[in-house]
Design a protein around this motif. Structure first.
Motif, short mmCIF file in Angstrom:
data_model
loop_
_atom_site.label_atom_id
_atom_site.label_comp_id
_atom_site.label_asym_id
_atom_site.label_seq_id
_atom_site.Cartn_x
_atom_site.Cartn_y
_atom_site.Cartn_z
N GLU A 177 -60.73 -59.84 -55.91
CA GLU A 177 -61.45 -60.51 -56.44
C GLU A 177 -62.24 -60.95 -56.61
O GLU A 177 -63.37 -61.29 -57.89
CB GLU A 177 -61.16 -62.32 -55.85
N GLY A 178 -64.14 -60.28 -55.60
CA GLY A 178 -64.96 -60.45 -55.56
C GLY A 178 -65.76 -59.83 -56.63
O GLY A 178 -66.64 -59.72 -57.09
N SER A 179 -65.03 -58.92 -56.92
CA SER A 179 -65.19 -57.38 -57.27
C SER A 179 -64.42 -57.55 -58.93
O SER A 179 -64.23 -56.86 -59.60
CB SER A 179 -65.30 -56.06 -56.91
N GLY A 180 -64.11 -58.62 -59.15
CA GLY A 180 -63.33 -59.24 -60.07
C GLY A 180 -62.31 -58.39 -60.47
O GLY A 180 -61.48 -58.50 -62.32
N GLN A 181 -61.46 -58.37 -59.99
CA GLN A 181 -59.65 -57.35 -59.78
C GLN A 181 -59.75 -58.82 -60.47
O GLN A 181 -58.98 -59.90 -60.32
CB GLN A 181 -59.02 -57.07 -59.06
N LYS A 182 -59.01 -58.28 -61.65
CA LYS A 182 -58.14 -59.56 -62.64
C LYS A 182 -57.24 -60.36 -62.59
O LYS A 182 -56.60 -61.46 -62.13
CB LYS A 182 -57.34 -58.87 -64.25
N GLN A 183 -55.97 -59.52 -61.91
CA GLN A 183 -54.72 -60.21 -60.92
C GLN A 183 -55.21 -61.17 -60.01
O GLN A 183 -53.96 -61.63 -59.22
CB GLN A 183 -53.76 -58.45 -60.86
N ALA A 184 -56.31 -60.20 -59.15
CA ALA A 184 -56.49 -61.12 -57.49
C ALA A 184 -57.04 -61.78 -58.46
O ALA A 184 -57.09 -63.43 -57.29
CB ALA A 184 -56.80 -60.13 -56.90
N LEU A 185 -57.94 -62.42 -59.44
CA LEU A 185 -58.82 -63.13 -60.00
C LEU A 185 -58.27 -64.54 -60.09
O LEU A 185 -58.19 -65.64 -59.02
CB LEU A 185 -59.41 -63.17 -60.61
N TRP A 186 -56.58 -64.62 -61.10
CA TRP A 186 -56.14 -65.93 -61.19
C TRP A 186 -55.29 -66.31 -60.17
O TRP A 186 -54.57 -67.55 -60.28
CB TRP A 186 -55.70 -65.39 -63.04
N ARG A 187 -55.25 -65.17 -59.22
CA ARG A 187 -54.38 -65.71 -58.35
C ARG A 187 -54.69 -66.11 -57.78
O ARG A 187 -53.89 -66.85 -56.42
CB ARG A 187 -52.72 -64.77 -57.60
N THR A 188 -55.95 -66.38 -57.10
CA THR A 188 -56.20 -67.25 -55.49
C THR A 188 -57.40 -68.04 -55.87
O THR A 188 -58.60 -68.57 -55.69
CB THR A 188 -57.51 -66.31 -55.23
N ASP A 189 -57.24 -68.37 -57.28
CA ASP A 189 -57.91 -70.24 -58.17
C ASP A 189 -56.78 -71.10 -58.79
O ASP A 189 -56.60 -70.48 -59.89
CB ASP A 189 -58.88 -68.96 -59.97
N PRO A 190 -57.02 -72.26 -57.53
CA PRO A 190 -56.24 -73.17 -57.70
C PRO A 190 -55.69 -73.68 -59.53
O PRO A 190 -54.71 -74.02 -59.94
CB PRO A 190 -56.11 -74.17 -57.24
N ARG A 191 -56.62 -73.15 -60.48
CA ARG A 191 -56.79 -73.55 -61.79
C ARG A 191 -55.56 -72.90 -62.63
O ARG A 191 -55.31 -73.78 -62.99
CB ARG A 191 -58.45 -73.33 -62.68
N TYR A 192 -55.93 -71.89 -61.79
CA TYR A 192 -54.65 -71.03 -62.88
C TYR A 192 -53.32 -71.29 -61.79
O TYR A 192 -52.57 -70.62 -62.51
CB TYR A 192 -55.34 -69.09 -63.29
N THR A 193 -53.35 -71.06 -60.64
CA THR A 193 -52.82 -70.04 -60.27
C THR A 193 -51.45 -71.40 -58.97
O THR A 193 -49.99 -71.25 -59.50
CB THR A 193 -52.59 -69.31 -58.58
N GLY A 194 -52.27 -72.99 -59.53
CA GLY A 194 -51.48 -73.30 -58.52
C GLY A 194 -51.57 -74.15 -57.79
O GLY A 194 -52.68 -73.99 -56.88
N LYS A 195 -51.38 -75.33 -56.51
CA LYS A 195 -51.43 -75.30 -55.02
C LYS A 195 -51.86 -74.66 -54.29
O LYS A 195 -52.22 -74.72 -52.80
CB LYS A 195 -50.51 -76.87 -54.86
N THR A 196 -50.87 -73.89 -54.06
CA THR A 196 -50.98 -72.49 -53.51
C THR A 196 -51.05 -71.01 -54.29
O THR A 196 -50.57 -70.47 -55.53
CB THR A 196 -49.22 -72.06 -52.81
#
Ligand code: NAD
Length: 386
Positions: A177-196
């Motif tokens: 996610e640090g280098s902007g990989q899309k699938q990792a970015l949203w999966r590690t952000d609670p606004r998109y992925t949820g509580k976990t």
């Protein structure tokens, strides 16, 4: 085309992961065809994706609201029958709700929604609509998982002692996610992925797999969520101990920082007479170890030609021709599409019903996540699940 079901897709644009898998699976048995889509939050990218797929430009929509309301206006014989939702988690609830309220059946990917509240509300909307809703918990579609279910539920293993799933991946062991990989970015952000993060992404599959095969209900839970990569905002690893009904012991271990692991899902269930083991990296075999007698290996297409109760064992090819992820996905679609075709033809469901995960499985998954978070923050060793 005349007799095929018609579907529209929300998400699944060029470069996405699971959208193309859904398209292959939905169409594998020749029962459905893509007719429209809103493939991206960006209208230009949605249009480019739709063109690549050869869709009628008039039915490539700039956003999902326009898609649903425009399709509603089309004559019944040409409008879509169902919607497939393959967007990040925060964009499951709204499209699903609007689709159902406009009379469209829904196939949605997991986890059901971003929050438990949304999941419960969606359950109500499904009920009110009377429409079909499938949740694509992929692993329930494998023939050998269906065989495992039969062995457990028929009592062949005797009283169940222990159920466990380990689900290990290594793709987050660096910091993509640090280098902007899309699938990792949203999966590690609670606004998109949820509580976990990891628990929602793969832990829900693990919970669903145990539930599908064993039918056991969770009574108590004790969970730990871990973040191993220090820059990361959310969990990338977790352990859950479970107490199921009748004192059955359970464990779910998930990790996306298990370096080198690909998609290593292993189900193990042990009863008083024997135990079974299934691994999705070798999905066409099911190992059964007996308390008395030699170990057995069931194989797709050879030892499994039918499943008790009339369920489709879910293989399409003769033995020795490996089937995998796409076919497992397609088994969920096949059941959902058959249910829809039967409904359209005014036929009643088969006596054993249809075999696909529903909105109720999704609500259970969201409840599981809620309890995992509560337990991981609690001082108590165990919390009740109900
Ligand atoms: N069942 C499984 O085995 C499985 C496997 C992978 C992913 N998933 C689930 O599928 C979903 C998608 O995951 P992914 O890995 O494909 O993600 P992804 O990031 O690869 O793709 C998401 C897609 O949604 C599109 N999108 C985003 N916002 C949109 C909007 N407002 N309108 C229309 N499209 C929009 C993006 O442009 C992209 O095409 C997630 O919920 C994930 O948990 C399930």
């Amino acid at each position: 085309m005349e007799n095929k079901l018609k579907y529209g897709m929300i998400g699944g644009g060029t470069g996405s992961f699971i959208g193309p898998v859904h398209r292959m699976a939905a169409e594998l048995d020749g029962m459905a065809q893509l007719v429209c889509g809103a493939f991206s939050s960006d209208p230009g990218r949605s249009s480019a994706s739709g063109k690549e797929l050869g869709l009628d430009p008039a039915r490539i929509y700039p956003d999902f609201r326009t898609m649903i309301t425009s399709e509603r206006e089309l004559p019944e014989e040409s409008r879509m029958d169902f919607v497939v939702i393959v967007t990040p988690n925060h964009l499951h609830y709204e499209p699903a709700r609007i689709a159902l309220e406009n009379g469209f059946h829904v196939v949605c990917d997991k986890p059901l929604t971003r929050t438990l509240q949304e999941a419960v509300a969606l359950g109500e909307t499904v009920k009110k609509s009377g429409l079909l809703f499938a949740l694509t918990h992929t692993y329930t579609g494998y023939p050998m998982v269906k065989k495992a279910r039969e062995l457990v539920r028929s009592g062949a293993l005797g009283r169940i002692h222990k159920v466990m799933v380990t689900y290990l991946q290594g793709w987050l062991s660096s910091y993509p996610e640090g280098s902007g990989q899309k699938q990792a970015l949203w999966r590690t952000d609670p606004r998109y992925t949820g509580k976990t993060s990891t628990m929602g992404d793969i832990g829900t599959h693990a919970e669903n797999l145990i539930s599908y095969v064993s039918g056991l209900k969770i009574q108590e839970i004790s969970a730990q969520l871990n973040t191993l990569i220090k820059e990361r905002k959310m969990d990338d690893d977790g352990s859950v101990m479970l107490r199921y009904e009748d004192g059955v012991a359970g464990a779910i271990l998930v990790s996306q920082v298990a370096t080198g692991e690909e998609n290593n899902v292993t189900l193990r269930i042990y009863g008083e007479k024997g135990g079974l083991e299934w691994n999705q990296m070798e999905p066409n075999s099911l190992i059964v170890r007996w308390e008395e007698g030699p170990m057995e290996v069931y194989r797709t297409g050879v030892s499994v030609r039918s499943i008790t109760g009339g369920y489709d064992p879910g293989n399409r090819l003769p033995s020795g021709h490996p089937e995998g992820f796409i076919e497992a996905f397609a088994n969920i679609y096949k059941q959902f599409e058959q249910a829809l075709l039967d409904r359209k033809a005014g036929k009643s469901p088969p006596p054993h019903g249809y075999d696909f995960p529903t909105v109720e499985d999704g609500i259970q998954g969201m409840k599981f996540l809620e309890k995992v978070v509560e337990s991981s923050r609690s001082e108590k060793k165990w919390i009740t699940f109900t």
